[in-house]
Design a protein around this motif. Sequence first.
Motif, mmCIF file in Angstrom:
data_model
loop_
_atom_site.group_PDB
_atom_site.id
_atom_site.type_symbol
_atom_site.label_atom_id
_atom_site.label_comp_id
_atom_site.label_asym_id
_atom_site.label_seq_id
_atom_site.Cartn_x
_atom_site.Cartn_y
_atom_site.Cartn_z
ATOM 1 N N GLU A 95 0.813 -1.220 0.000
ATOM 2 C CA GLU A 95 0.000 0.000 0.000
ATOM 3 C C GLU A 95 0.845 1.269 0.000
ATOM 4 O O GLU A 95 0.304 2.360 -0.018
ATOM 5 C CB GLU A 95 -0.932 -0.014 1.217
ATOM 6 N N LEU A 96 2.146 1.126 0.025
ATOM 7 C CA LEU A 96 3.036 2.284 0.051
ATOM 8 C C LEU A 96 3.460 2.627 -1.375
ATOM 9 O O LEU A 96 4.522 2.248 -1.828
ATOM 10 C CB LEU A 96 4.262 1.993 0.923
ATOM 11 N N HIS A 97 2.613 3.345 -2.077
ATOM 12 C CA HIS A 97 2.943 3.686 -3.454
ATOM 13 C C HIS A 97 2.812 5.164 -3.752
ATOM 14 O O HIS A 97 3.278 5.623 -4.783
ATOM 15 C CB HIS A 97 2.131 2.851 -4.447
ATOM 16 N N ASP A 98 2.224 5.952 -2.879
ATOM 17 C CA ASP A 98 2.085 7.392 -3.092
ATOM 18 C C ASP A 98 3.028 8.134 -2.149
ATOM 19 O O ASP A 98 2.682 8.434 -1.008
ATOM 20 C CB ASP A 98 0.641 7.844 -2.855
ATOM 21 N N SER A 99 4.213 8.433 -2.648
ATOM 22 C CA SER A 99 5.215 9.105 -1.823
ATOM 23 C C SER A 99 4.847 10.572 -1.609
ATOM 24 O O SER A 99 4.337 11.229 -2.509
ATOM 25 C CB SER A 99 6.587 9.022 -2.500
ATOM 26 N N LYS A 100 5.127 11.057 -0.423
ATOM 27 C CA LYS A 100 4.913 12.470 -0.123
ATOM 28 C C LYS A 100 6.071 13.329 -0.612
ATOM 29 O O LYS A 100 5.959 14.540 -0.663
ATOM 30 C CB LYS A 100 4.763 12.668 1.385
ATOM 31 N N PHE A 101 7.202 12.693 -0.932
ATOM 32 C CA PHE A 101 8.414 13.423 -1.280
ATOM 33 C C PHE A 101 8.988 12.938 -2.594
ATOM 34 O O PHE A 101 8.625 11.879 -3.096
ATOM 35 C CB PHE A 101 9.470 13.258 -0.172
ATOM 36 N N ASP A 102 9.916 13.711 -3.104
ATOM 37 C CA ASP A 102 10.719 13.271 -4.243
ATOM 38 C C ASP A 102 11.439 12.016 -3.767
ATOM 39 O O ASP A 102 12.243 12.073 -2.845
ATOM 40 C CB ASP A 102 11.699 14.385 -4.615
ATOM 41 N N GLY A 123 20.673 12.768 14.375
ATOM 42 C CA GLY A 123 19.455 12.220 14.960
ATOM 43 C C GLY A 123 18.216 13.023 14.619
ATOM 44 O O GLY A 123 17.147 12.787 15.184
ATOM 45 N N ASP A 124 18.339 13.949 13.683
ATOM 46 C CA ASP A 124 17.208 14.770 13.267
ATOM 47 C C ASP A 124 16.610 14.227 11.977
ATOM 48 O O ASP A 124 17.290 13.574 11.192
ATOM 49 C CB ASP A 124 17.651 16.215 13.020
ATOM 50 N N THR A 125 15.342 14.515 11.757
ATOM 51 C CA THR A 125 14.731 14.183 10.478
ATOM 52 C C THR A 125 14.913 15.380 9.557
ATOM 53 O O THR A 125 14.469 16.477 9.883
ATOM 54 C CB THR A 125 13.229 13.879 10.672
ATOM 55 N N PRO A 126 15.557 15.180 8.435
ATOM 56 C CA PRO A 126 15.865 16.314 7.558
ATOM 57 C C PRO A 126 14.654 16.796 6.768
ATOM 58 O O PRO A 126 13.662 16.084 6.614
ATOM 59 C CB PRO A 126 16.929 15.759 6.611
ATOM 60 N N LEU A 127 14.779 18.005 6.268
ATOM 61 C CA LEU A 127 13.790 18.580 5.387
ATOM 62 C C LEU A 127 13.878 17.895 4.037
ATOM 63 O O LEU A 127 14.937 17.876 3.411
ATOM 64 C CB LEU A 127 14.032 20.083 5.227
ATOM 65 N N LEU A 128 12.783 17.306 3.589
ATOM 66 C CA LEU A 128 12.711 16.676 2.277
ATOM 67 C C LEU A 128 11.754 17.484 1.415
ATOM 68 O O LEU A 128 10.834 18.116 1.921
ATOM 69 C CB LEU A 128 12.228 15.233 2.402
ATOM 70 N N HIS A 129 11.969 17.447 0.115
ATOM 71 C CA HIS A 129 11.156 18.242 -0.814
ATOM 72 C C HIS A 129 9.982 17.444 -1.362
ATOM 73 O O HIS A 129 10.099 16.253 -1.620
ATOM 74 C CB HIS A 129 12.021 18.721 -1.983
ATOM 75 N N ARG A 130 8.881 18.145 -1.549
ATOM 76 C CA ARG A 130 7.718 17.561 -2.198
ATOM 77 C C ARG A 130 8.022 17.338 -3.681
ATOM 78 O O ARG A 130 8.810 18.067 -4.252
ATOM 79 C CB ARG A 130 6.499 18.494 -2.097
ATOM 80 N N PRO A 131 7.404 16.345 -4.307
ATOM 81 C CA PRO A 131 7.661 16.151 -5.749
ATOM 82 C C PRO A 131 7.117 17.332 -6.541
ATOM 83 O O PRO A 131 6.179 18.003 -6.119
ATOM 84 C CB PRO A 131 6.911 14.872 -6.084
ATOM 85 N N HIS A 132 7.724 17.562 -7.686
ATOM 86 C CA HIS A 132 7.296 18.696 -8.520
ATOM 87 C C HIS A 132 6.091 18.331 -9.339
ATOM 88 O O HIS A 132 5.889 17.320 -9.803
ATOM 89 C CB HIS A 132 8.428 19.118 -9.455
#
Length: 98
Positions: free
Chosen positions: A42-49, A89-98
């Motif tokens: 069910e993991l097919h719609d990624s929130k990020f690039d 130990g931080d979660t980095p900023l990831l970019h949304r897909p274009h």
Amino acid sequence: MNEQELNRRCIDLFQNPDVRNHMWHPRMFWDVYGQDAPTTSELHDSKFDLMEPEVLFAGAAHVPSVCADDPEHREPGHPAFIRRMLDRGDTPLLHRPH
């Protein structure tokens, strides 16, 4: 690597014990549509690039990333930033897909 293959790699890396130790929930990276325990199918719609989570998961799994070069060309230093934040130990900023 096409989008489906990259998503499959991210899912496989996400299941690595070293990545699981971070206690990240799939909803942080994929749209799970309100499910508390989504299955890997069910993991097919990624929130990020997808290249950025691949860099993150590969770093957490202590394996080489297959995608680090592409984000580096688009935004120099961003893959290294992702790895540094992971080391802290931080979660980095990831970019949304274009």
